[in-house]
Design an enzyme around this catalytic site. Structure first.
Site, PDB file in Angstrom:
ATOM      1  N   ASP A  78       0.862  -1.165   0.000  1.00 39.71           N
ATOM      2  CA  ASP A  78       0.000   0.000   0.000  1.00 39.71           C
ATOM      3  C   ASP A  78       0.914   1.236   0.000  1.00 39.71           C
ATOM      4  OD1 ASP A  78      -2.254   1.717   0.583  1.00 39.71           O
ATOM      5  OD2 ASP A  78      -1.474   1.774   2.634  1.00 39.71           O
ATOM      6  N   ASP A 131      -0.038   5.137   1.026  1.00 40.26           N
ATOM      7  CA  ASP A 131      -0.221   6.065   2.150  1.00 40.26           C
ATOM      8  C   ASP A 131      -0.365   5.329   3.486  1.00 40.26           C
ATOM      9  OD1 ASP A 131      -0.225   7.928   0.100  1.00 40.26           O
ATOM     10  OD2 ASP A 131      -2.415   8.078   0.040  1.00 40.26           O
TER      11      ASP A 131
HETATM   12 MG   LIG Z   1      -2.889   3.139   3.486  1.00 39.42          MG
END
Ligand SMILES: [Mg+2]
Length: 197
Positions: free
Chosen positions: A14, A16
């Site tokens: 992922d 952020d």
């Molecule tokens: Mg995230």
């Protein structure tokens, strides 16, 4: 001697809250993207271990009208530039700009690309060939864990970003219960190193 087939082993990351800080909830512009200090080294380590490394990120802010596709691409370019300056390279970056509750066409739809949907996994698998048994998803939200589970990957929840809250909120949720919960991406990579032996 027994030869282990490790072709197509991959780590899905992922963005952020996993690679970079996610204090505001959305990253709107390139300057706001700040890599975690351990991110580049962790990615370099994965590459040295022979993993394909992919970034798969939900960017519903496009559907909501907070920022545009162009902004997402500029922010991803900044991430890749910052990583490359630290000698870290990923194989591909995919993003999902969709959300059913959005207001900006044509992104205001439910779409398989949005995690926990596995549209982005399917695209990567088609292009690169992923050995799911040897592969991992690392992220800070239940949607990341759901993506990993739906794609048949081993899942690691990091407690950076939204992870601490997610861990507390979802710890009894068996559907999205991660295989492992660790402090951050650096520890996740150490764990993969152990499992990989
Ligand atoms: Mg995230």
């Amino acid at each position: 001697m027994k030869e282990k087939t490790k072709q197509g082993k991959a780590v899905f990351l992922d963005r952020d809250g996993t690679i970079n800080a996610d204090d505001a909830g959305f990253i709107n512009k390139p300057e706001d993207l700040q890599l975690y200090p351990f991110a580049a080294q962790a990615i370099t380590k994965l590459k040295k271990m022979g993993y394909l490394v992919f970034v798969v990120t939900n960017q519903a802010g496009v559907a909501y009208g907070y920022f545009t596709i162009e902004d997402v691409e500029k922010i991803n370019t900044k991430m890749l530039k910052d990583l490359s300056e630290a000698n870290a390279f990923v194989d591909d970056v995919l993003y999902a700009p969709y959300h059913a509750k959005g207001i900006v066409e044509p992104f205001n739809i439910q779409h398989e690309d949005r995690k926990p949907g596995i549209g982005m996994f399917k695209k990567i698998n088609k292009k690169y060939g992923v050995n799911t048994k040897l592969s991992f998803m690392i992220g800070d939200r239940a949607s990341d864990i759901g993506f990993g589970k739906n794609a048949g990957l081993k899942t690691i929840l990091v407690r950076t970003g939204n992870g601490e809250k997610e861990f507390m909120d979802n710890r009894v949720d068996s559907e999205f219960y991660p295989d492992y919960v660790v402090k951050d991406l650096a520890v996740a990579v150490k764990l993969i190193e152990e499992i990989d032996k």
